[in-house]
Every structure is written in structure tokens, then in C-alpha cells.
Design a protein around this motif. Structure first.
Motif, mmCIF file in Angstrom:
data_model
loop_
_atom_site.group_PDB
_atom_site.id
_atom_site.type_symbol
_atom_site.label_atom_id
_atom_site.label_comp_id
_atom_site.label_asym_id
_atom_site.label_seq_id
_atom_site.Cartn_x
_atom_site.Cartn_y
_atom_site.Cartn_z
ATOM 1 N N ASN A 344 0.806 -1.223 0.000
ATOM 2 C CA ASN A 344 0.000 0.000 0.000
ATOM 3 C C ASN A 344 0.838 1.270 0.000
ATOM 4 O OD1 ASN A 344 -2.282 -1.548 0.007
ATOM 5 N ND2 ASN A 344 -2.697 -1.342 2.180
ATOM 6 N N SER A 345 2.035 1.220 0.563
ATOM 7 C CA SER A 345 2.878 2.425 0.585
ATOM 8 C C SER A 345 3.171 2.905 -0.821
ATOM 9 C CB SER A 345 4.178 2.143 1.340
ATOM 10 O OG SER A 345 3.938 1.910 2.703
ATOM 11 N N ALA A 346 3.491 1.992 -1.737
ATOM 12 C CA ALA A 346 3.773 2.377 -3.118
ATOM 13 C C ALA A 346 2.498 2.834 -3.821
ATOM 14 C CB ALA A 346 4.394 1.209 -3.871
ATOM 15 N N GLU A 347 1.376 2.175 -3.555
ATOM 16 C CA GLU A 347 0.128 2.583 -4.189
ATOM 17 C C GLU A 347 -0.278 3.984 -3.757
ATOM 18 O OE1 GLU A 347 -2.916 -0.281 -3.672
ATOM 19 O OE2 GLU A 347 -1.815 -1.900 -4.660
ATOM 20 N N ARG A 348 -0.062 4.319 -2.493
ATOM 21 C CA ARG A 348 -0.391 5.675 -2.032
ATOM 22 C C ARG A 348 0.536 6.698 -2.674
ATOM 23 N NH1 ARG A 348 -1.209 3.067 3.062
ATOM 24 N NH2 ARG A 348 0.927 3.554 3.675
ATOM 25 N N ALA A 349 1.796 6.316 -2.876
ATOM 26 C CA ALA A 349 2.740 7.251 -3.489
ATOM 27 C C ALA A 349 2.370 7.572 -4.930
ATOM 28 C CB ALA A 349 4.154 6.672 -3.430
ATOM 29 N N LEU A 350 1.668 6.672 -5.592
ATOM 30 C CA LEU A 350 1.275 6.884 -6.993
ATOM 31 C C LEU A 350 -0.116 7.472 -7.145
ATOM 32 C CD1 LEU A 350 2.601 3.631 -8.698
ATOM 33 C CD2 LEU A 350 3.470 5.948 -9.017
ATOM 34 N N ARG A 351 -0.837 7.602 -6.046
ATOM 35 C CA ARG A 351 -2.227 8.036 -6.145
ATOM 36 C C ARG A 351 -2.352 9.428 -6.744
ATOM 37 N NH1 ARG A 351 -5.610 6.000 -1.333
ATOM 38 N NH2 ARG A 351 -5.029 4.083 -2.405
ATOM 39 N N GLY A 352 -1.396 10.288 -6.489
ATOM 40 C CA GLY A 352 -1.452 11.632 -7.062
ATOM 41 C C GLY A 352 -1.386 11.628 -8.577
ATOM 42 N N PHE A 353 -0.771 10.597 -9.173
ATOM 43 C CA PHE A 353 -0.721 10.485 -10.629
ATOM 44 C C PHE A 353 -1.947 9.771 -11.168
ATOM 45 C CE2 PHE A 353 3.689 10.558 -9.176
ATOM 46 C CZ PHE A 353 4.219 11.553 -9.977
#
Length: 444
Positions: A344-353
């Protein structure tokens, strides 16, 4: 008449009176004023005072409604103007060049591209520092998502790759950070190049492009694969989502009891993960060996037994096969306390894109703005204040005041030891707009 001693101030309560907020009533300032000598007159006075107060409140409410409507209208007009401007001019460099040309300014596309290139060159050393910090981690979260990339006369579908360092789940003290790369496609050569010097654990999905990183012949040694249980659970949950099926009515697909049972078994593992989150790696490992291993072995035996009863076309066969074919990657957390259950950490980091909605919408409705923030875990937002004054601030979190001061260089460079923006210093003031599980993201 009711006698009043000299020097005593008398209040008539003309409505509900809250002692903590004062008296919304009438004050008799001196003993020259006297109360009526009968209850009927006193009651009439109170009713008159109450009616006058209600009329004044109604007038004030109407005035406030007019002002509020004007503020909403102005905010709406600004938003529509901004949308129209973007539709006409856009944000791409070639459209900006055309816009300047219509205004009589000759600004070529190459000049605008040079400006972007110059900014990239200036920020490259900072990106290098973030890259060094992230790739020095013992464990990384990796993921990618699509993003439009400008091409000649069109926009291609490229990829944004992220690698997130977040040691907090296993008691690490290093500041979390996210590293980003861009590419025009999703070929496996990109993660190989990004992680060519990294040695450790890679938590990611089952994308085949990562497979060369786990081979024994890799020049730096194979990475340890850790797959995402949340991703596999999602496949079962779609087949067992009772609430969504209820909304579909007649078009609802039957709930799969097998998928529902799988979700319950996986949720038991997540319960343990929540309990051990933040503990040292050795403590996490001991708890996983004691409690999680038994549940995982029971889950494997159950899935293998149930899979023999299913045909190839069964919807629940796909998520079962997805897990069983990659069982070693899913169970690696049982042998290493640093590995989490999710990516989930990586998915949250990409959510802005990935999220197309703007976090900078000019909305005067605080509730709608809050829903936008909380639903997508936004790290920034805008709110409307009086006179349509828009305030941009970083969403607060309990330890943001410390988090924004993390220094990757051991305080050698004071520039990196500053708050993310000026509003970062006032996080307590805006603490009501907190996130669920945010972390400091250092853009590269």
C-alpha cells in the motif's frame, strides 16, 4: 413592584439561557428601572424581547445567506473560468506557445522546452540525493502507473515508477521517502535499470518485469520477493462484496461462499499485522512464526482442496491460482520480520498520478472539499475563507511537524531541513484535515 437593591444588575432572560455563554436578554442597569408589578406584564415584556431578538437573527441570517451565495457564485465562476482556460489553452508547452502567440508574444516551443530542461538539470542533484537515500534501504515498495507523456502532436501513454522507503512498520527510524522515474513504456529493462544497485527486499505486485531481479544469476545477487496480500485479497473481495451486489439489484452476480471464506481467512492475517505494526523486526518475526504461520498453512491446504472442486471457468479459480502459483512470494513474510503484508505504501505514493480529480479545486463547500481529501488521501488541498480568499496548505498529521524536518544528509544542508511549505509550520491549526496513513514524499 419588585424591589431591587442598589448596585445590583438585573438581567431578563428572553430565551434559552446558557450560563457559559452569557444572557441573550435585557439588562436593567440601575434601580430606576423597575420590573412590572404583575406576571402578565412581565410575560408580555419577555415575549416582546424574544420576538425582537428573533427578527434581528432572521435579518442577520438573510444577510449572511446573501453573502454566502455571492461567495459560492464567485468561487464557481472562478472554477468555470479556469476550466475554460484549460480547455482552450491547455497546459502543454505547445498550447502555451500558441496562447502567447495569440497575445502577440513570440515564444517558441523550443524556448519553453529549454525552461523545463533547465529546471530538470537544477533539480537533478536533489533527485540524486533522494535516490541514494531510498536505494540504501533494506526493503523497498515498488509499483507503477500510467501517465500521459507529450509526443509530437499527441500524448503517448507512458509510465511513472515509484520506489518507496518506509521502515516504520518494523521499527525503523530512517525518514520515509518516495523515488520516482518516468518512461515511455513498461518494458522490464526499466526496473532492472532503476534497481541495478539495490540489494534487499522488493515488495511489489506480480508484474513479470520484476522477475529478472529475483534470479540467482543477477550480478548483485537476487532480491527477496514479497508479494502483496491486499492485491490478492481484492480479487476475492470482488466476488464476495455483499454491499455492492445489493446496489446492483437484479443485475447482481451471486455471492461466492468460497471467496467470502477466503476473505475471512486473509483478514485474520491482517488482524495480526495491525497488532505488530511498528514493532522491531525480531518481534514481528516471532509473532508471525507463532500465530500467522498456522493460519497460512491452513489457508494453503484449504485453497488446494477447494481448487480441485472447481472448473477452469469458475470465477473464484482465478484468484486461487494467482496465489498458489506464487505461494513462495506470498509467504516470505513468515521468514523475515521486515516484510509487510501489503504494498500500500507504493500505491499511495502513486495516487497523485492515478487520480484524475484535482486536489486544488476551488470549492467553497468544506464538506465536499473534505470528502475529496479524505477519500483520496490527498497530501494538499485548498479551502475557501471569507471574501473568497483561497488558502493552500499541507494536510496535517500528528507528527508532520517532525516529519517535514527530516534531513537526508545528516544536517549538512539546511535547505533539506525546512518544512514542506510555509503552511507546514501551522499544521496544528489545520489538524482537522488529517490523513489516514500519509507519509513524507520527496519528489524526484
Amino acid at each position: 413592584m419588585i424591589p431591587v437593591p442598589n448596585g445590583v444588575k438585573v438581567w431578563l432572560a428572553t430565551g434559552y439561557t446558557d450560563m457559559r455563554r452569557g444572557f441573550p436578554g435585557r439588562s436593567l442597569m440601575d434601580t430606576a428601572d423597575r420590573l412590572p408589578d404583575d406576571l402578565a406584564s412581565a410575560h408580555a415584556m419577555i415575549l416582546a424581547e424574544r420576538a425582537a431578538r428573533r427578527e434581528a437573527e432572521a435579518v442577520a441570517a438573510r444577510a449572511q445567506a446573501v453573502n454566502s451565495h455571492s461567495d459560492v457564485l464567485i468561487a464557481r465562476l472562478r472554477l468555470e473560468i479556469e476550466k475554460l482556460r484549460r480547455d482552450i489553452h491547455g497546459s502543454r508547452s505547445d498550447r502555451q506557445s500558441e496562447r502567447y502567440a495569440r497575445e502577440g508574444i513570440d515564444l517558441s516551443l523550443s524556448t519553453l522546452a529549454d525552461q523545463v530542461g533547465a529546471c530538470t538539470a537544477v533539480l537533478k542533484p536533489l533527485h540524486g540525493l533522494i535516490e541514494t537515500h531510498v536505494l540504501a534501504a533494506e526493503r523497498l515498495h515498488g509499483d507503477d502507473t500510467t501517465v500521459p507523456i507529450l509526443a509530437k502532436g499527441k500524448a503517448d501513454t507512458g509510465r511513472i515508477w515509484t520506489y518507496v522507503r518506509d521502515d516504520r512498520p518494523f521499527g525503523g527510524t530512517s525518514p520515509p521517502a518516495a523515488l520516482y522515474y518516468a518512461s515511455r513504456d513498461r518494458r522490464q529493462e526499466h526496473p532492472e535499470r532503476h534497481l541495478k544497485t539495490f540489494t534487499g527486499i522488493l515488495q511489489a505486485d506480480a508484474y513479470g518485469g520484476y522477475n529478472p531481479l529475483f534470479k540467482a544469476e543477477r550480478h548483485c545477487g537476487p532480491l527477496t520477493q514479497a508479494l502483496c496480500w491486499a492485491h490478492s485479497r481484492r480479487k476475492f473481495f470482488v466476488l464476495a462484496d455483499i454491499a455492492t451486489n445489493a446496489k446492483r439489484g437484479k443485475n447482481a452476480t451471486p455471492i461466492s461462499p468460497m471467496a467470502l471464506e477466503a476473505v475471512k481467512r486473509i483478514d485474520a492475517l491482517f488482524d495480526i499485522e495491525r497488532d505488530i505494526n511498528g514493532l522491531a523486526a525480531s518481534e514481528r518475526l516471532a509473532r508471525c512464526q507463532r500465530d500467522s504461520r498456522r493460519l497460512v498453512e491452513e489457508l494453503e491446504a484449504w485453497m488446494r482442496a477447494e481448487r480441485t472442486k472447481l472448473s477452469r471457468s469458475s470465477p473464484v479459480a482465478e484468484p486461487i491460482d494467482y496465489m498458489l502459483k506464487r505461494w513462495e512470494g506470498f509467504t516470505s513474510f513468515l521468514d523475515d520480520g521486515r516484510i509487510c503484508l501489503t504494498n500500500n505504501s507504493a500505491e499511495r505514493a502513486l495516487r497523485g498520478f492515478a487520480v484524475t480529480d484535482s486536489y486544488y479545486t476551488s470549492s467553497s463547500n468544506a464538506r465536499k472539499q473534505g470528502l475529496l481529501v479524505f477519500h483520496f488521501d490527498a497530501t494538499r488541498t485548498s479551502v475557501t475563507r471569507k471574501l473568497c480568499h483561497f488558502v493552500l496548505f499541507q494536510v496535517a498529521r500528528p507528527n508532520l511537524m517532525r516529519r517535514v524536518r527530516n534531513n537526508l544528509l545528516g544536517r549538512k544542508h539546511p535547505f533539506l531541513n525546512q518544512p514542506a511549505d510555509t503552511m507546514g509550520r501551522n499544521t496544528k491549526l489545520f489538524s482537522g484535515f488529517g490523513q489516514r496513513k500519509p507519509f513524507a514524499v520527496l519528489l524526484g
